[in-house]
Each structure stands twice: as structure tokens, then as C-alpha cells.
Design a protein around this motif. Structure first.
Motif, PDB file in Angstrom:
ATOM      1  N   ILE A  52     -40.717 -10.175  -0.033  1.00  0.00           N
ATOM      2  CA  ILE A  52     -41.846 -10.349   0.893  1.00  0.00           C
ATOM      3  C   ILE A  52     -41.338 -10.814   2.263  1.00  0.00           C
ATOM      4  CG2 ILE A  52     -43.936 -11.695   1.359  1.00  0.00           C
ATOM      5  CD1 ILE A  52     -44.374  -9.578  -0.736  1.00  0.00           C
ATOM      6  N   ALA A  53     -40.418 -11.774   2.260  1.00  0.00           N
ATOM      7  CA  ALA A  53     -39.859 -12.264   3.523  1.00  0.00           C
ATOM      8  C   ALA A  53     -39.141 -11.141   4.265  1.00  0.00           C
ATOM      9  CB  ALA A  53     -38.898 -13.420   3.262  1.00  0.00           C
ATOM     10  N   ARG A  54     -38.404 -10.307   3.531  1.00  0.00           N
ATOM     11  CA  ARG A  54     -37.697  -9.186   4.159  1.00  0.00           C
ATOM     12  C   ARG A  54     -38.687  -8.219   4.790  1.00  0.00           C
ATOM     13  NH1 ARG A  54     -34.924  -6.591  -0.044  1.00  0.00           N
ATOM     14  NH2 ARG A  54     -33.926  -8.611  -0.249  1.00  0.00           N
ATOM     15  N   LEU A  55     -39.770  -7.930   4.102  1.00  0.00           N
ATOM     16  CA  LEU A  55     -40.778  -7.021   4.654  1.00  0.00           C
ATOM     17  C   LEU A  55     -41.372  -7.585   5.945  1.00  0.00           C
ATOM     18  CD1 LEU A  55     -42.477  -4.458   4.429  1.00  0.00           C
ATOM     19  CD2 LEU A  55     -44.088  -5.761   3.000  1.00  0.00           C
ATOM     20  N   VAL A  56     -41.710  -8.857   5.930  1.00  0.00           N
ATOM     21  CA  VAL A  56     -42.268  -9.500   7.128  1.00  0.00           C
ATOM     22  C   VAL A  56     -41.252  -9.488   8.268  1.00  0.00           C
ATOM     23  CG1 VAL A  56     -43.071 -11.713   8.063  1.00  0.00           C
ATOM     24  CG2 VAL A  56     -43.915 -10.913   5.847  1.00  0.00           C
ATOM     25  N   LEU A  57     -39.988  -9.793   7.951  1.00  0.00           N
ATOM     26  CA  LEU A  57     -38.958  -9.837   8.995  1.00  0.00           C
ATOM     27  C   LEU A  57     -38.615  -8.444   9.518  1.00  0.00           C
ATOM     28  CD1 LEU A  57     -36.753 -12.627   7.420  1.00  0.00           C
ATOM     29  CD2 LEU A  57     -37.925 -12.752   9.624  1.00  0.00           C
ATOM     30  N   VAL A  58     -38.643  -7.437   8.655  1.00  0.00           N
ATOM     31  CA  VAL A  58     -38.406  -6.067   9.132  1.00  0.00           C
ATOM     32  C   VAL A  58     -39.548  -5.641  10.048  1.00  0.00           C
ATOM     33  CG1 VAL A  58     -38.292  -3.648   8.407  1.00  0.00           C
ATOM     34  CG2 VAL A  58     -36.889  -5.349   7.253  1.00  0.00           C
ATOM     35  N   LEU A  59     -40.775  -5.984   9.689  1.00  0.00           N
ATOM     36  CA  LEU A  59     -41.905  -5.705  10.582  1.00  0.00           C
ATOM     37  C   LEU A  59     -41.715  -6.421  11.921  1.00  0.00           C
ATOM     38  CD1 LEU A  59     -44.889  -5.888   8.083  1.00  0.00           C
ATOM     39  CD2 LEU A  59     -44.224  -3.899   9.448  1.00  0.00           C
ATOM     40  N   ALA A  60     -41.282  -7.675  11.868  1.00  0.00           N
ATOM     41  CA  ALA A  60     -41.072  -8.454  13.093  1.00  0.00           C
ATOM     42  C   ALA A  60     -39.924  -7.896  13.923  1.00  0.00           C
ATOM     43  CB  ALA A  60     -40.809  -9.915  12.744  1.00  0.00           C
ATOM     44  N   THR A  61     -38.976  -7.241  13.288  1.00  0.00           N
ATOM     45  CA  THR A  61     -37.865  -6.635  14.015  1.00  0.00           C
ATOM     46  C   THR A  61     -38.361  -5.545  14.959  1.00  0.00           C
ATOM     47  OG1 THR A  61     -36.369  -7.147  12.197  1.00  0.00           O
ATOM     48  CG2 THR A  61     -35.638  -5.471  13.726  1.00  0.00           C
ATOM     49  N   TRP A  63     -40.528  -5.874  17.059  1.00  0.00           N
ATOM     50  CA  TRP A  63     -40.683  -6.549  18.352  1.00  0.00           C
ATOM     51  C   TRP A  63     -39.424  -6.367  19.199  1.00  0.00           C
ATOM     52  CZ3 TRP A  63     -38.096 -11.179  19.934  1.00  0.00           C
ATOM     53  CH2 TRP A  63     -38.597 -11.760  21.096  1.00  0.00           C
ATOM     54  N   VAL A  64     -38.271  -6.369  18.547  1.00  0.00           N
ATOM     55  CA  VAL A  64     -36.999  -6.186  19.252  1.00  0.00           C
ATOM     56  C   VAL A  64     -36.750  -4.702  19.523  1.00  0.00           C
ATOM     57  CG1 VAL A  64     -34.501  -6.560  19.132  1.00  0.00           C
ATOM     58  CG2 VAL A  64     -36.056  -8.226  18.120  1.00  0.00           C
ATOM     59  N   VAL A  65     -37.013  -3.878  18.537  1.00  0.00           N
ATOM     60  CA  VAL A  65     -36.701  -2.454  18.629  1.00  0.00           C
ATOM     61  C   VAL A  65     -37.536  -1.768  19.707  1.00  0.00           C
ATOM     62  CG1 VAL A  65     -36.831  -0.275  17.359  1.00  0.00           C
ATOM     63  CG2 VAL A  65     -35.882  -2.291  16.270  1.00  0.00           C
ATOM     64  N   LEU A  66     -38.775  -2.152  19.833  1.00  0.00           N
ATOM     65  CA  LEU A  66     -39.640  -1.497  20.809  1.00  0.00           C
ATOM     66  C   LEU A  66     -39.277  -1.851  22.248  1.00  0.00           C
ATOM     67  CD1 LEU A  66     -43.018  -1.713  18.886  1.00  0.00           C
ATOM     68  CD2 LEU A  66     -41.456   0.228  19.083  1.00  0.00           C
ATOM     69  N   ARG A  67     -38.623  -2.975  22.430  1.00  0.00           N
ATOM     70  CA  ARG A  67     -38.130  -3.371  23.759  1.00  0.00           C
ATOM     71  C   ARG A  67     -36.743  -3.986  23.607  1.00  0.00           C
ATOM     72  NH1 ARG A  67     -41.954  -6.820  26.827  1.00  0.00           N
ATOM     73  NH2 ARG A  67     -40.254  -6.783  28.301  1.00  0.00           N
ATOM     74  N   LEU A  78     -32.390 -15.340  21.635  1.00  0.00           N
ATOM     75  CA  LEU A  78     -32.229 -16.019  20.339  1.00  0.00           C
ATOM     76  C   LEU A  78     -33.151 -15.439  19.263  1.00  0.00           C
ATOM     77  CD1 LEU A  78     -30.798 -18.171  18.691  1.00  0.00           C
ATOM     78  CD2 LEU A  78     -32.543 -19.776  19.432  1.00  0.00           C
ATOM     79  N   PRO A  79     -34.464 -15.338  19.500  1.00  0.00           N
ATOM     80  CA  PRO A  79     -35.286 -14.731  18.453  1.00  0.00           C
ATOM     81  C   PRO A  79     -34.975 -13.255  18.219  1.00  0.00           C
ATOM     82  CG  PRO A  79     -36.651 -15.316  20.351  1.00  0.00           C
ATOM     83  CD  PRO A  79     -35.283 -15.856  20.600  1.00  0.00           C
ATOM     84  N   ALA A  80     -34.549 -12.538  19.272  1.00  0.00           N
ATOM     85  CA  ALA A  80     -34.230 -11.123  19.117  1.00  0.00           C
ATOM     86  C   ALA A  80     -33.008 -10.909  18.224  1.00  0.00           C
ATOM     87  CB  ALA A  80     -34.003 -10.478  20.477  1.00  0.00           C
ATOM     88  N   ILE A  81     -32.125 -11.862  18.180  1.00  0.00           N
ATOM     89  CA  ILE A  81     -30.964 -11.792  17.286  1.00  0.00           C
ATOM     90  C   ILE A  81     -31.295 -12.412  15.934  1.00  0.00           C
ATOM     91  CG2 ILE A  81     -28.601 -12.629  16.925  1.00  0.00           C
ATOM     92  CD1 ILE A  81     -28.233 -12.388  19.980  1.00  0.00           C
ATOM     93  N   ALA A  82     -32.061 -13.497  15.939  1.00  0.00           N
ATOM     94  CA  ALA A  82     -32.342 -14.226  14.694  1.00  0.00           C
ATOM     95  C   ALA A  82     -33.220 -13.438  13.726  1.00  0.00           C
ATOM     96  CB  ALA A  82     -33.002 -15.562  15.020  1.00  0.00           C
ATOM     97  N   ILE A  83     -34.205 -12.719  14.214  1.00  0.00           N
ATOM     98  CA  ILE A  83     -35.135 -12.008  13.316  1.00  0.00           C
ATOM     99  C   ILE A  83     -34.412 -10.947  12.479  1.00  0.00           C
ATOM    100  CG2 ILE A  83     -37.152 -10.500  13.234  1.00  0.00           C
ATOM    101  CD1 ILE A  83     -38.253 -12.104  15.654  1.00  0.00           C
ATOM    102  N   PRO A  84     -33.636 -10.031  13.086  1.00  0.00           N
ATOM    103  CA  PRO A  84     -32.918  -9.066  12.242  1.00  0.00           C
ATOM    104  C   PRO A  84     -31.865  -9.719  11.347  1.00  0.00           C
ATOM    105  CG  PRO A  84     -33.002  -8.292  14.517  1.00  0.00           C
ATOM    106  CD  PRO A  84     -33.509  -9.691  14.505  1.00  0.00           C
ATOM    107  N   THR A  85     -31.233 -10.780  11.846  1.00  0.00           N
ATOM    108  CA  THR A  85     -30.233 -11.479  11.035  1.00  0.00           C
ATOM    109  C   THR A  85     -30.871 -12.095   9.799  1.00  0.00           C
ATOM    110  OG1 THR A  85     -28.926 -11.958  13.021  1.00  0.00           O
ATOM    111  CG2 THR A  85     -28.474 -13.290  11.065  1.00  0.00           C
ATOM    112  N   LEU A  86     -32.002 -12.730   9.965  1.00  0.00           N
ATOM    113  CA  LEU A  86     -32.703 -13.309   8.815  1.00  0.00           C
ATOM    114  C   LEU A  86     -33.165 -12.231   7.844  1.00  0.00           C
ATOM    115  CD1 LEU A  86     -34.794 -16.100  10.577  1.00  0.00           C
ATOM    116  CD2 LEU A  86     -32.836 -16.409   9.038  1.00  0.00           C
ATOM    117  N   ALA A  87     -33.560 -11.069   8.362  1.00  0.00           N
ATOM    118  CA  ALA A  87     -33.959  -9.964   7.483  1.00  0.00           C
ATOM    119  C   ALA A  87     -32.788  -9.540   6.602  1.00  0.00           C
ATOM    120  CB  ALA A  87     -34.475  -8.796   8.306  1.00  0.00           C
TER     121      ALA A  87
END
Length: 168
Positions: A52-61, A63-67, A78-87
Motif C-alpha cells: 500500500i505504501a509503495r502504491l501511494v509513493l509511486v502515485l506521489a512520484t 509529482w516529480v515526473v510531471l515536472r 529533497l522531496p523530489a528525491i525522497a519520494i521515489p527513494t522511499l518507494a
């Protein structure tokens, strides 16, 4: 390119969550299509919570991919690197079976992160940098990847051997 990879990752993660949900509920794959059944994964131990966490984090990624410029902007870097890393790190949370589960989780996280760094670097180098113009950019990219690729492979092999020993 990043959008295509993100869409593929999102589709794969959704398929994983659907299949895991069906397995946890001991039902057919079709029953796992309902997002309501995904909440049962929260009670299925760390593997379910990590899915579930991976799904949420991939969705949140997204945010980085679109910009992608968010990766170089100091306010969002920091969040742009942290979100995919946590996924990627959530993959290691599913490695709780067998003896020495804590070591399995840590080795799984290191293994997933090292492989993501190496494989992502190779794909980015081959797909984006080699296709673009400019010899200076190519030389810099190859040198930069060369500095991290050896370390990433060593961490991948060592963490893989730890998992092999632990599980087998």
C-alpha cells in the motif's frame, strides 16, 4: 521518457497490489480489482502495508515526473528525491520471511536501492544521454555513472548474497 516509465511502474505496482490483495483474501484475481479489498492488506503484515505504501509513493512520484525540474530546484529537491527513494525502499519491507527478518529487511532495502541506482543509471544513460547531442555531455554523464556504478554493483551483489544465505 520519465512519464512512460512512471506509467509502466504505476501499472506494475497496481497489478502487484491487486494480486497480493487477492492472495491475502484467498479469492480470485478479479476480486482484487476492487480498491476496497486493498485495505485488507493493512492487516496482512509488513508485506501488505509495504504494498500500500509503495502504491501511494509511486502515485506521489508523479509529482516529480510531471515536472522534472523539481529535482534541481533547491526548494523541492529533497522531496523530489525522497519520494521515489522511499518507494524503492518499500520493496525491502516485504522481505520479512525466513530467519533473521531484520537483516532480510535491511538487505532487501539495500539491494533494491542499489539495483535502482545502477539500472536507472544505465537506462538513463542509454536512453537519454546517448540519444542527445553533444560530446561533452556524454563524457560527463559516462564519468558520473562510472563513479557510482561499481559501488552500486558491489552493494547489489553483497546484499543479494546475504538474502541468498538467509533464505536458503
Amino acid at each position: 521518457f520519465l512519464r512512460s516509465v512512471w506509467i509502466l511502474t504505476l501499472a506494475g505496482t497496481l497489478l502487484y497490489v491487486i494480486a497480493l490483495s487477492a492472495a491475502v483474501n484467498e479469492e480470485s484475481l478479479g476480486s482484487g480489482l476492487s480498491p476496497a479489498t486493498w485495505l485488507d492488506l493493512l492487516d496482512a503484515g509488513w508485506s501488505g502495508r509495504a504494498a500500500i505504501a509503495r502504491l501511494v509513493l509511486v502515485l506521489a512520484t508523479g509529482w516529480v515526473v510531471l515536472r522534472p525540474e523539481r529535482l534541481i530546484d533547491p526548494t523541492t529537491q529533497l522531496p523530489a528525491i525522497a519520494i521515489p527513494t522511499l518507494a524503492v525502499l518499500t520493496i525491502g519491507l516485504a522481505r520479512t520471511g525466513g530467519d533473521l527478518a531484520v537483516i532480510g529487511v535491511l538487505a532487501g532495502m539495500v539491494h533494491a536501492l542499489a539495483m535502482a541506482i545502477w539500472f536507472g543509471g544505465v537506462v538513463l544513460l542509454a536512453r537519454v544521454v546517448l540519444a542527445g547531442p553533444g560530446e561533452e555531455d556524454l563524457v560527463q554523464a559516462v564519468r558520473g555513472f562510472g563513479r557510482i556504478s561499481g559501488t552500486a554493483i558491489v552493494f547489489t551483489v553483497v546484499s543479494g548474497l546475504i538474502q541468498l544465505y538467509r533464505l536458503d
